[in-house]
Design a protein around this motif. Structure first.
Motif, short mmCIF file in Angstrom:
data_model
loop_
_atom_site.label_atom_id
_atom_site.label_comp_id
_atom_site.label_asym_id
_atom_site.label_seq_id
_atom_site.Cartn_x
_atom_site.Cartn_y
_atom_site.Cartn_z
N ASP A 78 0.83 -1.20 0.00
CA ASP A 78 0.00 0.00 0.00
C ASP A 78 0.87 1.26 0.00
O ASP A 78 0.55 2.23 -0.66
CB ASP A 78 -0.93 0.00 1.22
CG ASP A 78 -1.81 -1.23 1.25
OD1 ASP A 78 -2.53 -1.47 0.27
OD2 ASP A 78 -1.76 -1.96 2.25
N SER A 79 1.95 1.24 0.76
CA SER A 79 2.86 2.38 0.80
C SER A 79 3.52 2.60 -0.56
O SER A 79 3.69 3.73 -0.99
CB SER A 79 3.94 2.18 1.86
OG SER A 79 3.36 2.13 3.13
N ILE A 80 3.89 1.51 -1.22
CA ILE A 80 4.50 1.62 -2.55
C ILE A 80 3.51 2.24 -3.54
O ILE A 80 3.87 3.11 -4.33
CB ILE A 80 5.00 0.25 -3.04
CG1 ILE A 80 6.21 -0.18 -2.21
CG2 ILE A 80 5.36 0.29 -4.53
CD1 ILE A 80 6.65 -1.60 -2.44
N ILE A 81 2.25 1.82 -3.47
CA ILE A 81 1.22 2.39 -4.35
C ILE A 81 1.05 3.88 -4.06
O ILE A 81 1.01 4.71 -4.97
CB ILE A 81 -0.12 1.64 -4.18
CG1 ILE A 81 -0.01 0.22 -4.72
CG2 ILE A 81 -1.26 2.39 -4.85
CD1 ILE A 81 -1.18 -0.68 -4.39
N THR A 82 0.96 4.22 -2.77
CA THR A 82 0.75 5.61 -2.39
C THR A 82 1.94 6.48 -2.76
O THR A 82 1.78 7.57 -3.34
CB THR A 82 0.47 5.71 -0.87
OG1 THR A 82 -0.68 4.91 -0.57
CG2 THR A 82 0.21 7.13 -0.44
N ILE A 83 3.15 6.03 -2.45
CA ILE A 83 4.35 6.82 -2.77
C ILE A 83 4.58 6.87 -4.27
O ILE A 83 4.94 7.90 -4.82
CB ILE A 83 5.57 6.25 -2.03
CG1 ILE A 83 5.42 6.48 -0.54
CG2 ILE A 83 6.87 6.87 -2.54
CD1 ILE A 83 6.44 5.76 0.30
N GLY A 84 4.34 5.73 -4.96
CA GLY A 84 4.55 5.66 -6.40
C GLY A 84 3.65 6.60 -7.18
O GLY A 84 4.02 7.10 -8.24
N VAL A 89 -3.23 8.33 -5.38
CA VAL A 89 -3.98 7.15 -4.97
C VAL A 89 -3.45 6.72 -3.61
O VAL A 89 -2.25 6.54 -3.44
CB VAL A 89 -3.81 5.99 -5.99
CG1 VAL A 89 -4.52 4.75 -5.51
CG2 VAL A 89 -4.31 6.39 -7.36
N VAL A 90 -4.35 6.60 -2.63
CA VAL A 90 -3.98 6.17 -1.29
C VAL A 90 -4.62 4.81 -1.07
O VAL A 90 -5.83 4.67 -1.13
CB VAL A 90 -4.46 7.18 -0.22
CG1 VAL A 90 -4.03 6.73 1.16
CG2 VAL A 90 -3.93 8.56 -0.52
N SER A 91 -3.79 3.80 -0.82
CA SER A 91 -4.26 2.42 -0.73
C SER A 91 -4.26 1.93 0.72
O SER A 91 -3.34 2.24 1.49
CB SER A 91 -3.35 1.52 -1.58
OG SER A 91 -3.74 0.18 -1.45
N TYR A 92 -5.30 1.19 1.09
CA TYR A 92 -5.41 0.56 2.40
C TYR A 92 -5.84 -0.89 2.22
O TYR A 92 -6.56 -1.21 1.27
CB TYR A 92 -6.47 1.25 3.27
CG TYR A 92 -6.20 2.69 3.54
CD1 TYR A 92 -5.34 3.07 4.56
CD2 TYR A 92 -6.80 3.68 2.78
CE1 TYR A 92 -5.10 4.41 4.82
CE2 TYR A 92 -6.56 5.02 3.03
CZ TYR A 92 -5.71 5.38 4.05
OH TYR A 92 -5.46 6.69 4.30
N LYS A 93 -5.43 -1.74 3.15
CA LYS A 93 -5.91 -3.12 3.16
C LYS A 93 -6.88 -3.27 4.32
O LYS A 93 -6.58 -2.90 5.45
CB LYS A 93 -4.76 -4.11 3.30
CG LYS A 93 -5.23 -5.54 3.17
CD LYS A 93 -4.20 -6.64 3.13
CE LYS A 93 -2.83 -6.36 3.56
NZ LYS A 93 -1.99 -7.54 3.66
N VAL A 94 -8.08 -3.81 4.05
CA VAL A 94 -9.12 -3.97 5.05
C VAL A 94 -9.35 -5.46 5.26
O VAL A 94 -9.65 -6.18 4.31
CB VAL A 94 -10.44 -3.29 4.61
CG1 VAL A 94 -11.50 -3.44 5.67
CG2 VAL A 94 -10.21 -1.84 4.27
N LYS A 95 -9.20 -5.92 6.51
CA LYS A 95 -9.42 -7.32 6.85
C LYS A 95 -10.62 -7.39 7.79
O LYS A 95 -10.63 -6.79 8.86
CB LYS A 95 -8.19 -7.90 7.53
CG LYS A 95 -8.30 -9.36 7.87
CD LYS A 95 -7.01 -9.86 8.48
CE LYS A 95 -7.09 -11.31 8.85
NZ LYS A 95 -5.85 -11.78 9.48
#
Length: 105
Positions: A78-84, A89-95
């Motif tokens: 998620d950090s790679i997606i956000t920084i890239g 685009v700000v990515s989060y994982k929801v469990k």
């Protein structure tokens, strides 16, 4: 490598991001007596540095008796997606862990 400063900056950025950040945790103590049922994981995307929030997560997806635990975190991917994307685009994982409708004896 020809530019050791660039390598140092890349290593520093990866080291700082490798910690992963837990943003939100939800736990329903009233459902502790029930066994866990299904667990689902999904990615939630926000946009423009968080100005446009991620789409809502359906709380009815577990049915009765409901959601036992929910954890929202931003991991390495998620950090790679956000920084890239520069934060566009700000990515989060929801469990989400559902409680089972059956009771234990």
């Amino acid at each position: 490598m020809k530019n050791p400063l660039a390598l140092l900056l890349i290593l520093a950025a990866l080291t700082l991001q490798a910690g992963c950040a837990a943003a939100v945790r939800y736990h329903a103590p009233s459902l502790d007596h029930l066994p866990s049922s299904t667990t689902s994981t999904q990615r939630s995307l926000g946009f423009l540095w968080g100005l446009i929030p991620p789409s809502p997560i359906s709380l009815e997806q577990c049915g009765e008796p409901g959601i036992q635990k929910m954890k929202v975190k931003q991991g390495l991917i998620d950090s790679i997606i956000t920084i890239g994307t520069g934060g566009i685009v700000v990515s989060y994982k929801v469990k989400i862990t559902c409680a089972s409708a059956a009771t234990t004896r």
